[in-house]
Enzyme design. Structure first.
Site, PDB file in Angstrom:
ATOM      1  N   ASP A 122     -13.475 -54.850  20.786  1.00 22.02           N
ATOM      2  CA  ASP A 122     -14.226 -55.838  21.562  1.00 22.02           C
ATOM      3  C   ASP A 122     -15.032 -55.229  22.706  1.00 22.02           C
ATOM      4  OD1 ASP A 122     -13.261 -58.075  20.103  1.00 22.02           O
ATOM      5  OD2 ASP A 122     -11.347 -57.847  21.116  1.00 22.02           O
TER       6      ASP A 122
ATOM      7  N   HIS B 245      -4.403 -51.780  22.935  1.00 23.39           N
ATOM      8  CA  HIS B 245      -4.164 -52.350  21.607  1.00 23.39           C
ATOM      9  C   HIS B 245      -2.708 -52.148  21.244  1.00 23.39           C
ATOM     10  CE1 HIS B 245      -4.641 -53.198  17.340  1.00 23.39           C
ATOM     11  NE2 HIS B 245      -5.779 -53.784  17.681  1.00 23.39           N
TER      12      HIS B 245
END
Ligand code: ACO
Length: 438
Positions: A374, A317
């Site tokens: 996710d 991320h």
């Protein structure tokens, strides 16, 4: 545009950063400090004073705005909406309450929540003309393409989405989008499987209503499972905002040209679609399914990732250099849901094994790569019955309140149009050559 009255000013900072440039120029730049002590060098005067600009492709070091909505501390793995920790909201709140919080800044009173829910119910139907527009799409059309097109088209049928004549119009425009995005998503699914569209049922909650539109059929009785409804609400809460991510920045960027709310969020849907952003939830479940079906070992898959033959989807991320707190919640929620629904899904074990292998491997540890939102979400969505090609649409339904909150905040800030600069690297001036001489 409204005045920027209800946007908090950051701490006025007396410190400055001194910038010395190679041509001998020097400039004192003010430092802006946020309420959580995030510091920014404010370069607003840089170009006009010195002729220089900053260069930050992909914006890893650029604060594009000041915002009151969401706080992330990526080093510590903290996420808060309007100050409330995501863990508390995921456990105690509902998606409609969180939507209200994000857009209006405070948790609603009972009456405010009832009014908001009523507004969502009143706006859940699609104009019949818009419903007919689904006929123009082939059954195999990608649900994200249909979603962005239909959100844009909805402004043709509901002109108030396009023309906000004042702030009084905003609550209805916001409710229309939050409510209709769910109806559009379910209608496009029904179309893709050749079943008749199911109209919303005003007696149901936001999430139960969505499940009803997705899974009920005209000749059968359908009761959404309470566990599925709860898991869906939690999924949507966890996706509802994430400060200046790619799609939200897109919404703010488009809105900065004074484009209307629905055009701006339709652009957000397109930005979300990519596999490096919201599209990753599909890519993760495809990856887990591939590992399961081919019988490849987790160790072999990790080796392929390290050789850069593929990515470990759902990992890494831009902001989190620690656990994404949403992934922690979703990992537990996935296990709980499978348990409650009596479903066995080997892919959850594969995901856990991948996580364990990655978190003990120097490639991932040294790059601070952790599971993101996710990584586990697809297992929940599949358990609820949502098909894989609808995953990113589900993300978009969840992110809608966040996009709207950011569009509205930027609207009230009444800033200038977003227009970055560049460093030009193409040919210097040259003369046009007629085609016969080339
Ligand atoms: N698998 C393998 N290696 C990775 C991964 C991954 N998932 N993510 C990052 N890396 C590596 C990169 O190759 C790079 O290595 P290098 O420095 O040796 O070249 C390093 O880690 C840093 O990665 P960047 O790509 O520079 O990080 P960036 O901040 O630009 O990208 C992103 C973040 C897009 C999320 C990236 O981690 C990624 O592609 N992850 C997989 C896709 C994904 O899960 N996206 C969802 C993000 S969450 C969301 O949008 C909802």
């Amino acid at each position: 545009m409204a005045d920027a009255t209800d946007v908090k000013s950051p701490e006025t900072e007396t410190r400055t950063a001194n910038l010395s440039l190679p041509d001998g120029q020097s400039l004192d730049l003010p430092v802006t400090v946020g309420v959580e002590n995030e510091c920014a060098v404010n370069v607003g005067a840089l170009r006009s004073e010195t002729g220089y600009i900053t260069l930050d492709p992909s914006y890893g070091n650029t604060g594009s705005c000041q915002s009151d909505i969401t706080f992330i501390d990526g080093e510590k793995g903290i996420l808060r909406y309007r100050g409330y920790p995501i863990e508390q909201l995921a456990q105690k709140s509902s998606f409609t309450e969180v939507a209200y919080l994000l857009i209006w800044g405070e948790l609603p009173t009972k009456q405010q929540l009832e009014n908001f829910s009523m507004l969502l119910t009143e706006n859940e139907m699609l104009h019949e003309g818009l419903r007919n527009a689904f006929e123009g799409f082939p059954p195999y059309g990608h649900p994200m393409a249909i979603l962005s097109a239909m959100i844009n088209a909805s402004a043709c049928y509901h002109p108030d989405l396009m023309e906000m004549s004042g702030e009084d119009d905003f609550p209805i425009a916001a409710a229309k989008l939050i409510s209709k995005v769910r109806t559009i998503a379910a209608f496009s699914y029904k179309k893709s499987i050749g079943q008749p569209a199911r109209y919303p049922n005003p007696a149901l909650s936001y999430c139960a209503n969505f499940l009803h539109m997705m899974f009920s059929i005209p000749y059968g009785r359908y009761e959404p499972e309470p566990e599925a409804t709860k898991a869906l609400s939690q999924f949507l809460i966890l996706h509802a905002d994430h400060e200046q991510n790619c799609s939200t920045s897109t919404v703010r960027m488009v809105g900065s040209s004074q484009a209307n709310l629905s055009a701006s969020v339709a652009a957000g849907v397109c930005a979300l679609w990519g596999p490096l952003h919201g599209g990753a939830n599909m890519a993760v479940i495809e990856m887990l399914t591939r590992i399961q079906e081919t019988g490849m070992s987790v160790k072999d898959y990790v080796e392929k990732v390290k050789k850069r033959e593929m990515k470990l989807m759902g990992f890494g991320h831009r902001v989190y250099k620690n656990f994404d707190p949403r992934a922690k919640i979703l990992q537990k929620a996935a296990a709980d849901l499978l348990d409650k629904l009596g479903i066995t899904d080997r892919r959850l074990e594969i995901a856990r094994e991948l996580e364990e292998a990655a978190l003990t491997d120097d490639y991932f540890v040294s790059r601070k790569l952790y599971p993101n939102v996710d990584f586990y979400s697809g297992i929940i969505l599949n358990a609820i019955g949502i098909p894989t090609n609808m995953f990113t649409v589900m993300f978009a339904i969840g992110r809608m309140p966040g996009w709207i909150a950011h569009w509205y905040e930027a609207y009230k800030q009444a800033g200038r149009i977003c227009r970055p600069r560049q460093i030009y690297t193409g040919p210097t001036e040259r003369q046009y050559v007629p085609i016969a001489e080339r």
